[in-house]
Design a protein around this motif. Sequence first.
Motif, PDB file in Angstrom:
ATOM      1  N   ASP A   1       0.854  -1.187   0.000  1.00 52.34           N
ATOM      2  CA  ASP A   1       0.000   0.000   0.000  1.00 52.34           C
ATOM      3  C   ASP A   1       0.893   1.241   0.000  1.00 52.34           C
ATOM      4  O   ASP A   1       1.460   1.605   1.028  1.00 52.34           O
ATOM      5  CB  ASP A   1      -0.914  -0.016   1.228  1.00 52.34           C
TER       6      ASP A   1
ATOM      7  N   GLU B   1      -0.778   4.283   2.322  1.00 57.34           N
ATOM      8  CA  GLU B   1      -0.600   4.205   3.776  1.00 57.34           C
ATOM      9  C   GLU B   1       0.818   3.824   4.161  1.00 57.34           C
ATOM     10  O   GLU B   1       1.166   3.789   5.338  1.00 57.34           O
ATOM     11  CB  GLU B   1      -1.586   3.187   4.367  1.00 57.34           C
ATOM     12  N   ARG B   2       1.649   3.475   3.166  1.00 60.55           N
ATOM     13  CA  ARG B   2       3.041   3.083   3.407  1.00 60.55           C
ATOM     14  C   ARG B   2       3.105   1.829   4.283  1.00 60.55           C
ATOM     15  O   ARG B   2       3.878   1.761   5.248  1.00 60.55           O
ATOM     16  CB  ARG B   2       3.856   4.216   4.052  1.00 60.55           C
ATOM     17  N   THR B   3       2.268   0.855   3.962  1.00 57.36           N
ATOM     18  CA  THR B   3       2.259  -0.389   4.722  1.00 57.36           C
ATOM     19  C   THR B   3       2.349  -1.579   3.764  1.00 57.36           C
ATOM     20  O   THR B   3       2.016  -1.474   2.589  1.00 57.36           O
ATOM     21  CB  THR B   3       0.963  -0.543   5.551  1.00 57.36           C
TER      22      THR B   3
END
Lengths: 51, 138
Positions: A11, A14-16
């Motif tokens: 992602d 969201e930087r996940t």
Amino acid sequence: VTQVTDTIRFDFIERTVDLITATGERKPLPGRVEIASSPAPAKRRSDPEPD
Amino acid sequence: VRIDYAFPARTIEMLRDGSLAVMGVETSGLTVRSLPSVVQISLVVALAAPPTEAGQEFELRASILDAALDEVGSPLSAMMQLNPSPVTPEGWELRGLVPVRARFEVRSAGPHSAELRCGEGRSYSVPFFITEVPTPAT
């Protein structure tokens, strides 16, 4: 063939990085995703039941 | 570990035996109603490794490039391990299929690509195209 049962989701908003199950549930990524290089042989209808 | 091949698909479903049911193979066109938009692409990623690399941890890194070859955000990565199964003959190459999704914000139409890389290996590029089709006025 993989035995990973989930999809790896990167992602970038969201930087996940996490796992998405077949039912759409989102799970945290474990420290390491283990992949088997081929599946266990599928059980056939004619296979005898174990004692 | 290397990326043997990767392709986009409309839907990827994991089956109970560990194989994948894939629909819309090479669905490489995404349509958005307006820009910027949030989109998600699905990829089948096939990994391969010599048996000597069984059980070794490696990093799968992913990034998205836009039409100007600029990164859409910085790369993300996941730690992985490719293991032999009981039915893998001794000495055979290890192979694994991984379903991957990438969610990102599209700021411009045109060609994009998902860049995938295992460890320090070569980058594998999966091209796809973003088309803006505004909703017709009613």
